[in-house]
Scaffold this motif. Structure first.
Motif, mmCIF file in Angstrom:
data_model
loop_
_atom_site.group_PDB
_atom_site.id
_atom_site.type_symbol
_atom_site.label_atom_id
_atom_site.label_comp_id
_atom_site.label_asym_id
_atom_site.label_seq_id
_atom_site.Cartn_x
_atom_site.Cartn_y
_atom_site.Cartn_z
ATOM 1 N N GLY A 227 0.812 -1.204 0.000
ATOM 2 C CA GLY A 227 0.000 0.000 0.000
ATOM 3 C C GLY A 227 0.847 1.256 0.000
ATOM 4 O O GLY A 227 1.732 1.437 -0.830
ATOM 5 N N LYS A 228 0.579 2.139 0.971
ATOM 6 C CA LYS A 228 1.264 3.422 1.033
ATOM 7 C C LYS A 228 2.602 3.368 1.765
ATOM 8 O O LYS A 228 3.308 4.381 1.848
ATOM 9 C CB LYS A 228 0.368 4.460 1.716
ATOM 10 C CG LYS A 228 -0.836 4.886 0.881
ATOM 11 C CD LYS A 228 -1.549 6.047 1.544
ATOM 12 C CE LYS A 228 -2.656 6.583 0.654
ATOM 13 N NZ LYS A 228 -3.317 7.775 1.265
ATOM 14 N N GLN A 229 2.956 2.215 2.313
ATOM 15 C CA GLN A 229 4.191 2.121 3.091
ATOM 16 C C GLN A 229 5.307 1.448 2.289
ATOM 17 O O GLN A 229 5.064 0.499 1.534
ATOM 18 C CB GLN A 229 3.956 1.352 4.393
ATOM 19 C CG GLN A 229 3.081 2.090 5.392
ATOM 20 C CD GLN A 229 3.121 1.453 6.771
ATOM 21 O OE1 GLN A 229 3.666 0.368 6.968
ATOM 22 N NE2 GLN A 229 2.539 2.143 7.749
ATOM 23 N N ILE A 230 6.530 1.953 2.468
ATOM 24 C CA ILE A 230 7.711 1.343 1.869
ATOM 25 C C ILE A 230 8.801 1.262 2.946
ATOM 26 O O ILE A 230 8.845 2.083 3.855
ATOM 27 C CB ILE A 230 8.233 2.136 0.661
ATOM 28 C CG1 ILE A 230 8.637 3.567 1.058
ATOM 29 C CG2 ILE A 230 7.210 2.145 -0.462
ATOM 30 C CD1 ILE A 230 9.317 4.348 -0.038
ATOM 31 N N ARG A 231 9.654 0.260 2.833
ATOM 32 C CA ARG A 231 10.760 0.099 3.786
ATOM 33 C C ARG A 231 12.072 0.411 3.061
ATOM 34 O O ARG A 231 12.349 -0.145 1.999
ATOM 35 C CB ARG A 231 10.792 -1.312 4.369
ATOM 36 C CG ARG A 231 11.881 -1.497 5.423
ATOM 37 C CD ARG A 231 11.734 -2.844 6.132
ATOM 38 N NE ARG A 231 10.491 -2.880 6.890
ATOM 39 C CZ ARG A 231 9.649 -3.926 6.895
ATOM 40 N NH1 ARG A 231 9.923 -5.006 6.186
ATOM 41 N NH2 ARG A 231 8.534 -3.855 7.605
ATOM 42 N N VAL A 232 12.842 1.293 3.677
ATOM 43 C CA VAL A 232 14.090 1.766 3.065
ATOM 44 C C VAL A 232 15.274 1.394 3.956
ATOM 45 O O VAL A 232 15.219 1.555 5.185
ATOM 46 C CB VAL A 232 14.050 3.298 2.864
ATOM 47 C CG1 VAL A 232 15.345 3.781 2.208
ATOM 48 C CG2 VAL A 232 12.840 3.701 2.033
ATOM 49 N N VAL A 233 16.338 0.913 3.334
ATOM 50 C CA VAL A 233 17.574 0.544 4.036
ATOM 51 C C VAL A 233 18.721 1.364 3.473
ATOM 52 O O VAL A 233 18.830 1.541 2.248
ATOM 53 C CB VAL A 233 17.887 -0.960 3.881
ATOM 54 C CG1 VAL A 233 19.281 -1.293 4.428
ATOM 55 C CG2 VAL A 233 16.839 -1.807 4.580
ATOM 56 N N SER A 234 19.567 1.880 4.350
ATOM 57 C CA SER A 234 20.840 2.484 3.938
ATOM 58 C C SER A 234 21.944 1.802 4.726
ATOM 59 O O SER A 234 21.857 1.689 5.953
ATOM 60 C CB SER A 234 20.849 3.988 4.213
ATOM 61 O OG SER A 234 22.069 4.568 3.751
ATOM 62 N N TYR A 235 22.991 1.351 4.022
ATOM 63 C CA TYR A 235 23.982 0.501 4.702
ATOM 64 C C TYR A 235 25.333 0.615 3.999
ATOM 65 O O TYR A 235 25.460 0.330 2.805
ATOM 66 C CB TYR A 235 23.493 -0.945 4.656
ATOM 67 C CG TYR A 235 24.206 -1.939 5.544
ATOM 68 C CD1 TYR A 235 25.123 -1.558 6.521
ATOM 69 C CD2 TYR A 235 23.940 -3.298 5.404
ATOM 70 C CE1 TYR A 235 25.741 -2.493 7.322
ATOM 71 C CE2 TYR A 235 24.556 -4.248 6.213
ATOM 72 C CZ TYR A 235 25.459 -3.831 7.166
ATOM 73 O OH TYR A 235 26.078 -4.767 7.982
ATOM 74 N N ASN A 236 26.358 1.035 4.741
ATOM 75 C CA ASN A 236 27.744 0.966 4.276
ATOM 76 C C ASN A 236 28.247 -0.432 4.620
ATOM 77 O O ASN A 236 28.445 -0.776 5.789
ATOM 78 C CB ASN A 236 28.595 2.035 4.960
ATOM 79 C CG ASN A 236 30.040 2.022 4.498
ATOM 80 O OD1 ASN A 236 30.601 0.973 4.194
ATOM 81 N ND2 ASN A 236 30.675 3.182 4.471
ATOM 82 N N THR A 237 28.471 -1.255 3.588
ATOM 83 C CA THR A 237 28.755 -2.679 3.805
ATOM 84 C C THR A 237 30.227 -2.994 4.040
ATOM 85 O O THR A 237 30.573 -4.155 4.256
ATOM 86 C CB THR A 237 28.261 -3.502 2.606
ATOM 87 O OG1 THR A 237 28.936 -3.054 1.420
ATOM 88 C CG2 THR A 237 26.758 -3.341 2.418
ATOM 89 N N LEU A 238 31.103 -1.997 3.995
ATOM 90 C CA LEU A 238 32.546 -2.134 4.185
ATOM 91 C C LEU A 238 33.184 -2.906 3.033
ATOM 92 O O LEU A 238 33.117 -4.137 2.967
ATOM 93 C CB LEU A 238 32.894 -2.816 5.522
ATOM 94 C CG LEU A 238 34.391 -3.017 5.794
ATOM 95 C CD1 LEU A 238 35.151 -1.712 5.774
ATOM 96 C CD2 LEU A 238 34.599 -3.714 7.134
ATOM 97 N N SER A 239 33.800 -2.182 2.150
ATOM 98 C CA SER A 239 34.440 -2.784 0.984
ATOM 99 C C SER A 239 35.619 -3.657 1.387
ATOM 100 O O SER A 239 36.388 -3.330 2.289
ATOM 101 C CB SER A 239 34.938 -1.684 0.041
ATOM 102 O OG SER A 239 35.805 -2.199 -0.936
#
Length: 543
Positions: A227-239
């Motif tokens: 519906g109107k909701q979305i889940r957002v992830v931000s992540y520095n995964t360490l190269s």
């Protein structure tokens, strides 16, 4: 007749002569046995090169107390000396069948032969996990024509050949054995010397993956949103580029730093968040292509950009292909755009007033990844921005300029879609590792929309009262947590999910872990945390 190699190094405007030298005395005792590398400018002549080579060998002989040994040297073609005033680059480009003689040793001189310049092997090797050389760099070579070999040994003395391709996957038979990689670089007309490297540690077997603290966070993300909701992830995964040795993370075992180990934890963590949009930083290019992209392909489509279009790690955006359609994707490299893009003319005029700021700014590969997504369920377009701002602790001015240029570009994209997408709402989500704490000018710039800042031109002159602004109403979806980065050297908040308050409200932020858990094994990364950063996870709802 042996082989000597004469190469033109155009990137450094030099030529180098490389050959193996062995000198013995009257008793047949070895005085010198080593590779000699002699370098001159491309425009220097052959006489200068040979004289430099002789002087180099004389210094070695002096150290061995054999300075009286005579050194005869020559460069000939068909038995005739090549004129001493001939430029080195000219010899390489025009002469053929050249013979190099020194101390009674004769070499066929190979011009611009292929060369493996550098390569290393991972510190930790596991059975059933593919291995390939790290930072493999060649000169004058074609990978498809080059010859690769892999060997294993229990004692580093007796070797058994086990592979003939660029990659090799150790088997159970290789357990507790050392691994050797060998390459003969080739092109269509020549081949170079043999290059080889041997692993420091024997091949291991990876144990079962442990239960990780991020699984506690998964309790809040067990179902997908709709519906109107979305889940957002931000992540520095360490190269892996920064973690392949543990010098930066001495508290972390080599096994836990191994990318073959960490990538499994990262994937497990990402899957458990059941996200709709994931913005990742410090993603290794080959890891993206060979692991994350195919492993997540069932639910996600994705875009990857190398940092600065040249560095082996970069930015990746994964989006739920059942909920979104890709309209456009672009990477903006700040240092490449600043001098040519009319959008940034005002910023460039500011930057170039200071040599210090200008020199630093144009050297950085910092990039902005912009992904335009159209909702398949709603009449919404989302501009998803992803970045990793310059890291240096004393570079607040550079980061603020990068942030301001990013929002200038987002404003341009926003207005373009506003004009062309009648009846659809345009929103912005800006994720990343901003390398900026909540008290910084960068954070204030994003959260307030305007900031007054003083830029230093030099030690005596300041540019005062510079006002930077942007048109967006950004909120930080996860607020300002105590820690998004937790290492031995730094512990604090550097990462954010900025969202458009005109379009979204925060429906929930996945709780962060207590510091007692983060500090249990000194700092991150470790056996249960695959990165030195902590993922930000937020549920956003369209208003």
């Amino acid at each position: 007749m042996g082989r000597a190699y004469f190469r033109e190094l155009k990137y450094s405007n030099q030529c180098e002569l490389v050959f193996p030298l062995k000198i013995t005395n009257d008793k047949s005792e070895t005085i010198i046995e080593q590779e000699i590398r002699s370098v001159r400018q491309r425009t220097d002549n052959i006489h200068s090169l040979l004289e430099h080579t002789v002087n180099k060998i004389k210094k070695i002989l002096e150290q061995t107390q054999n300075a009286t040994i005579e050194i005869n040297i020559s460069l000939t073609q068909n038995g005739n000396d090549i004129p001493g005033n001939t430029p080195c680059a000219t010899v390489i480009s025009t002469y053929k069948d050249v013979v190099f003689t020194i101390c009674k040793q004769t070499f066929k001189l190979i011009m611009n032969a292929p060369l493996v310049q550098s390569a290393t092997l991972p510190v930790i090797l596991y059975i059933n996990y593919p291995v390939q050389p790290i930072r493999f760099k060649t000169l004058n070579a074609e990978k498809d024509l080059s010859e690769f070999s892999w060997y294993t040994s229990s004692d580093k003395l007796t070797w058994t050949k086990v592979g003939t391709t660029y990659k090799y996957t150790p088997t159970a038979n290789d357990l507790d054995k050392f691994l050797k990689f060998q390459c003969i670089a080739k092109n269509c007309s020549a081949e170079g010397p043999v290059f080889e490297i041997i692993s420091d540690m024997p091949i291991e077997e990876m144990g079962a993956l442990p239960k990780c603290p991020f699984e506690k966070r998964h309790e809040h993300t067990q179902t997908r949103l709709s519906g109107k909701q979305i889940r957002v992830v931000s992540y520095n995964t360490l190269s892996n580029r920064y973690s392949e040795t543990n010098s930066q993370f001495p508290y972390c075992s080599p096994q836990a730093l191994s990318i073959d180990y960490r990538k499994q934890l990262i994937l497990k963590e990402l899957i458990g968040y059941n996200a709709d949009i994931m913005c990742l930083q410090e993603v290794d290019h080959m890891l993206y292509l060979n692991y994350f992209k195919p492993k997540l392909a069932k639910s996600f489509k994705s875009i990857f950009h190398k940092k600065g279009n040249r560095i082996s790690e970069g930015l990746a955006c994964f989006y739920n292909s059942n909920r979104f359609k890709l309209l456009e994707s672009k990477q903006l490299v700040f240092s490449a755009e600043i001098r040519s893009n009319v959008l940034f003319r005002q910023k460039w005029n500011l930057i170039r007033q200071s040599d210090v700021i200008k020199d630093c700014f144009v050297k950085q590969p910092t990039s902005l990844q912009v992904t335009i997504l159209k909702s398949k369920e709603l009449n919404e377009i989302i501009i998803v921005a992803n970045t990793h701002l310059y890291y240096h602790s004393e570079a607040n001015d550079i980061r603020l300029l990068q942030a301001s240029i990013a929002t200038d570009y987002l404003k341009h994209v926003f207005n373009r879609y506003k004009r062309s997408s009648k009846g659809m709402r345009i929103s912005v989500i800006f994720c990343g590792d901003f390398n900026s704490v909540p008290t910084s000018a960068v954070f204030n710039f994003f959260s307030r929309g305007v900031v007054q800042h003083t830029f230093e031109i030099d030690e005596e002159t300041l540019i005062r009262n510079i006002c930077l602004n942007h048109p967006f109403r950004f909120g930080s979806a996860c607020g300002t947590p105590d820690y998004t980065n937790y290492t031995g050297d730094f512990k604090g908040c550097l990462d954010y999910i900025f969202y458009d308050e005109n379009s979204f409200k925060v429906a929930g932020c996945i709780p962060f872990l207590e510091e007692t858990i983060l500090s249990e094994k000194t700092a991150l990364p470790n056996e249960v945390f695959p990165s030195d950063h902590i993922a930000l996870v937020a549920n956003l709802e369209f208003k």
